[in-house]
Design a protein around this motif. Structure first.
Motif, PDB file in Angstrom:
ATOM      1  N   GLN A 181       1.077   0.458  10.069  1.00 39.65           N
ATOM      2  CA  GLN A 181       1.880  -0.730   9.676  1.00 39.65           C
ATOM      3  C   GLN A 181       3.443  -0.255   9.621  1.00 39.65           C
ATOM      4  O   GLN A 181       3.714   0.250   8.959  1.00 39.65           O
ATOM      5  N   VAL A 182       4.031  -1.647  10.058  1.00 39.12           N
ATOM      6  CA  VAL A 182       5.371  -1.144  10.284  1.00 39.12           C
ATOM      7  C   VAL A 182       5.161  -3.034   9.133  1.00 39.12           C
ATOM      8  O   VAL A 182       5.619  -4.153  10.636  1.00 39.12           O
ATOM      9  N   PRO A 183       6.127  -2.708   8.301  1.00 36.80           N
ATOM     10  CA  PRO A 183       6.423  -4.231   7.991  1.00 36.80           C
ATOM     11  C   PRO A 183       7.706  -4.655   8.034  1.00 36.80           C
ATOM     12  O   PRO A 183       8.546  -4.214   7.756  1.00 36.80           O
TER      13      PRO A 183
ATOM     14  N   LYS B 207       3.675  -2.989  -0.122  1.00 32.56           N
ATOM     15  CA  LYS B 207       3.023  -1.852  -0.478  1.00 32.56           C
ATOM     16  C   LYS B 207       2.160  -1.363  -0.238  1.00 32.56           C
ATOM     17  O   LYS B 207       1.074  -0.855  -0.876  1.00 32.56           O
ATOM     18  N   GLY B 208       1.531  -1.751   0.951  1.00 36.70           N
ATOM     19  CA  GLY B 208       0.021  -1.288   1.687  1.00 36.70           C
ATOM     20  C   GLY B 208       0.629  -0.346   1.837  1.00 36.70           C
ATOM     21  O   GLY B 208       1.176   0.365   1.828  1.00 36.70           O
TER      22      GLY B 208
ATOM     23  N   GLU C  93      -7.339   3.801   5.616  1.00 36.03           N
ATOM     24  CA  GLU C  93      -7.604   5.216   6.080  1.00 36.03           C
ATOM     25  C   GLU C  93      -8.865   6.069   4.976  1.00 36.03           C
ATOM     26  O   GLU C  93      -9.516   6.257   5.790  1.00 36.03           O
ATOM     27  N   ARG C  94      -8.259   5.229   3.878  1.00 36.04           N
ATOM     28  CA  ARG C  94      -8.751   6.327   2.982  1.00 36.04           C
ATOM     29  C   ARG C  94     -10.233   5.631   2.732  1.00 36.04           C
ATOM     30  O   ARG C  94     -11.123   7.006   2.651  1.00 36.04           O
ATOM     31  N   ASN C  95     -10.329   4.752   3.293  1.00 29.35           N
ATOM     32  CA  ASN C  95     -12.157   4.463   3.658  1.00 29.35           C
ATOM     33  C   ASN C  95     -13.062   5.144   4.564  1.00 29.35           C
ATOM     34  O   ASN C  95     -14.437   5.677   3.825  1.00 29.35           O
TER      35      ASN C  95
END
Length: 83
Positions: free
Chosen positions: A22-24, A53-54, A70-72
């Protein structure tokens, strides 16, 4: 990213995944046309623009297509190991 994954949806896939970095991009858009009128770096956001802040990465299951943090996937693999 070196942790084992297990898909929390299909609960069978432990090997095939797509890692999505993810690149905001902070932008300001014209409300009528939708065109980008200004781009910001994360260091110089204006006072009314909250920084992203994701999660840094998301994971897609290569078997069922679920996209989650990813943590899920990591937590599901940890839970499976305990049983």
């Amino acid at each position: 990213m070196s942790d084992p994954y297990l898909c929390p949806n299909c609960k069978t896939n432990k090997t095939r995944f797509n890692i999505i970095e993810q690149v905001p991009n902070a932008v300001k858009k014209d409300p009528d046309s939708g065109e980008v009128t200004e781009e910001f770096s994360m260091a110089d956001l204006d006072p009314f623009h909250l920084p992203y802040k994701g999660p840094e990465r998301k994971v897609q299951c290569g078997a069922c297509g679920l996209i989650e943090d990813e943590r899920n996937f990591i937590k599901r693999a940890e839970y499976e190991r305990k049983q």
